[in-house]
Enzyme design. Structure first.
Site, PDB file in Angstrom:
ATOM      1  N   LYS A   1       0.814  -1.227   0.000  1.00  0.00           N
ATOM      2  CA  LYS A   1       0.000   0.000   0.000  1.00  0.00           C
ATOM      3  C   LYS A   1       0.841   1.267   0.000  1.00  0.00           C
ATOM      4  CE  LYS A   1      -3.591  -0.343  -0.446  1.00  0.00           C
ATOM      5  NZ  LYS A   1      -4.279  -0.624  -1.761  1.00  0.00           N
TER       6      LYS A   1
ATOM      7  N   GLY B   1       1.903   2.447  -3.040  1.00  0.00           N
ATOM      8  CA  GLY B   1       1.763   2.987  -4.386  1.00  0.00           C
ATOM      9  C   GLY B   1       2.259   2.023  -5.447  1.00  0.00           C
TER      10      GLY B   1
ATOM     11  N   TRP C   1       0.272   1.797  -8.770  1.00  0.00           N
ATOM     12  CA  TRP C   1       0.462   3.056  -9.504  1.00  0.00           C
ATOM     13  C   TRP C   1       1.787   3.043 -10.261  1.00  0.00           C
ATOM     14  CZ3 TRP C   1       0.292   8.547  -6.780  1.00  0.00           C
ATOM     15  CH2 TRP C   1       0.052   9.514  -7.751  1.00  0.00           C
TER      16      TRP C   1
ATOM     17  N   HIS D   1       6.420  -7.279  -2.803  1.00  0.00           N
ATOM     18  CA  HIS D   1       6.447  -6.532  -1.542  1.00  0.00           C
ATOM     19  C   HIS D   1       7.496  -7.098  -0.591  1.00  0.00           C
ATOM     20  CE1 HIS D   1       3.013  -4.220  -2.635  1.00  0.00           C
ATOM     21  NE2 HIS D   1       2.120  -5.163  -2.471  1.00  0.00           N
TER      22      HIS D   1
ATOM     23  N   SER E   1      -4.086   3.168   4.614  1.00  0.00           N
ATOM     24  CA  SER E   1      -4.426   2.428   3.397  1.00  0.00           C
ATOM     25  C   SER E   1      -4.340   0.920   3.628  1.00  0.00           C
ATOM     26  CB  SER E   1      -3.486   2.842   2.268  1.00  0.00           C
ATOM     27  OG  SER E   1      -3.847   2.224   1.049  1.00  0.00           O
TER      28      SER E   1
ATOM     29  N   PHE F   1      -4.496   8.968 -11.036  1.00  0.00           N
ATOM     30  CA  PHE F   1      -5.266   8.154 -10.100  1.00  0.00           C
ATOM     31  C   PHE F   1      -6.709   7.997 -10.572  1.00  0.00           C
ATOM     32  CE2 PHE F   1      -7.921   7.417  -6.382  1.00  0.00           C
ATOM     33  CZ  PHE F   1      -7.248   6.383  -5.754  1.00  0.00           C
TER      34      PHE F   1
ATOM     35  N   PHE G   1     -10.054  -1.032  -3.900  1.00  0.00           N
ATOM     36  CA  PHE G   1      -8.607  -1.235  -3.794  1.00  0.00           C
ATOM     37  C   PHE G   1      -7.899   0.101  -3.952  1.00  0.00           C
ATOM     38  CE2 PHE G   1      -4.443  -1.917  -5.658  1.00  0.00           C
ATOM     39  CZ  PHE G   1      -3.930  -2.983  -4.936  1.00  0.00           C
ATOM     40  N   MET G   2      -8.382   0.906  -4.895  1.00  0.00           N
ATOM     41  CA  MET G   2      -7.846   2.251  -5.096  1.00  0.00           C
ATOM     42  C   MET G   2      -8.811   3.217  -4.418  1.00  0.00           C
ATOM     43  SD  MET G   2      -6.527   1.929  -9.049  1.00  0.00           S
ATOM     44  CE  MET G   2      -5.444   3.351  -8.886  1.00  0.00           C
TER      45      MET G   2
ATOM     46  N   LYS H   1      -8.511   6.366  -2.096  1.00  0.00           N
ATOM     47  CA  LYS H   1      -8.483   7.827  -2.214  1.00  0.00           C
ATOM     48  C   LYS H   1      -7.265   8.341  -2.977  1.00  0.00           C
ATOM     49  CE  LYS H   1     -11.191   9.108   1.890  1.00  0.00           C
ATOM     50  NZ  LYS H   1     -11.181   9.908   3.153  1.00  0.00           N
ATOM     51  N   GLY H   2      -6.116   7.739  -2.741  1.00  0.00           N
ATOM     52  CA  GLY H   2      -4.908   8.179  -3.419  1.00  0.00           C
ATOM     53  C   GLY H   2      -4.472   9.575  -3.020  1.00  0.00           C
TER      54      GLY H   2
END
Length: 342
Positions: free
Chosen positions: A83, A85, A88, A136, A166, A257, A304-305, A307-308
């Site tokens: 979490k 990014g 992204w 990760h 997140s 985003f 899953f996405m 607020k960003g």
């Protein structure tokens, strides 16, 4: 693009088309992946070399096999703590590697273009053939050959307060992870490092200390929020690509985003919806056998996405939690030169 192994061990190419995600997930190939038993009611955790993982989705056998993973200098590893990014930056990397061909990108889900190497979910994929992969894993668990062969590593980090929030919501929405009893309980686990992927500060500092290596690029989530184009240009240069300004602008728009959240080929919500359905079916089946009628609690769907944003931690941290966390960050990162915009 991914590769699904058949029973005869022949490689069959899998490529998502431009249908809606729920239609894509209806294919037999995806159903095979979603039939893994990790989507079960009881979540069991295990510890591997000092790091906590869910037993069914990240197995000891997979982690052990990664120790002999054969890397190549041309490989690109997108690495981060959970979490921070990851999705992204992996889409940025994938877009660059595909020359900014957005039509091509939107025919295949990002999870298959940049597969998650430690996840059992991808056990049926020939991940070794992919030039782009994500992980990760903390540094001591990443395949040693990655460092030996000097494969490229794009490491993305994020201020740990927002990352904690997140990660909390990710545990709630992800049926393959234990659901926190409360925000306070999750905060304590995150604070102590007794959580999946271990202490965030050790994860950060391992890769931060490699930032001057020519094969390592250290990127911050907050920099992506501030100036995504500048980050795309940095990553492009790091990967050895010369891309026109028009193509760069197209990648920036594709990787915003808002764009990624509404794009079924970049937002993994469809995958998690299938996981939830699988779990619900199992629960109802078990309840039916026991003669029990389930009343499902109503709750707002968490994407899953989500607020960003930078600074959402202010809506969750208490004054006492914030003060304790600030002191903790200062202690753990003191003298490292690593700092964050909160």
């Amino acid at each position: 693009m991914g590769f699904l192994k058949t029973n005869s061990n022949e490689l069959r190419m899998f490529e998502c088309n431009d249908k809606k995600m729920e239609e894509v997930l209806g294919s037999d190939k995806i159903k095979e992946l979603l039939e893994h038993k990790e989507y079960k009611e009881e979540i069991v955790m295990h510890e591997y070399k000092g790091v906590i993982f869910p037993l069914d989705t990240i197995k000891p056998s997979v982690l052990q096999a990664l120790e002999t993973w054969e890397a190549r200098p041309e490989d690109v590893f997108v690495v981060s703590y959970a979490k921070a990014g990851t999705t992204w930056i992996q889409e940025v990397v994938s877009a660059i590697a595909n020359g900014g061909d957005l039509e091509k990108l939107n025919k295949s889900h990002t999870f298959f273009r940049v597969p998650f190497i430690e996840a059992t979910f991808f056990a049926g994929l020939d991940v070794c053939s992919c030039l782009l992969v994500e992980s990760h894993l903390p540094g001591h668990l990443l395949p040693p050959d990655v460092f030996k062969k000097k494969a490229r590593i794009v490491y993305v980090t994020r201020n740990p307060k927002d990352m904690c929030v997140s990660y909390y919501y990710f545990h709630i929405m992800n049926p393959t992870l234990p659901t926190p009893k409360s925000w306070n309980e999750f905060f304590d686990d995150f604070y102590s490092g007794k959580i999946m992927y271990g202490p965030w500060w050790e994860h950060f500092l391992f890769y931060w200390n490699l930032r001057h290596e020519p094969n390592v690029l250290f990127v911050k989530f907050e920099d992506m929020k501030m100036d995504l184009k500048a980050v795309v240009e940095r990553v492009s240069k790091f990967m050895g690509y010369t891309i026109s300004d028009d193509v760069i602008n197209g990648i920036v728009d594709h990787c915003s985003f808002a764009s990624m959240k509404k794009n079924p080929m970049t937002n993994p919500d469809g995958l998690f919806d299938q996981a939830h359905k699988k779990l619900d079916q199992q629960k109802k089946g078990n309840a039916s056998k026991e003669g029990v009628t389930l009343v499902e609690p109503k709750q707002e769907k968490i994407s899953f996405m989500r607020k960003g944003k930078v600074g959402d931690w202010r809506n969750h941290f208490t004054v006492a939690q914030n003060e304790a966390f600030d002191a903790f960050v200062h202690e753990k990162l003191a003298g490292s030169g690593l700092s964050f915009d909160f």
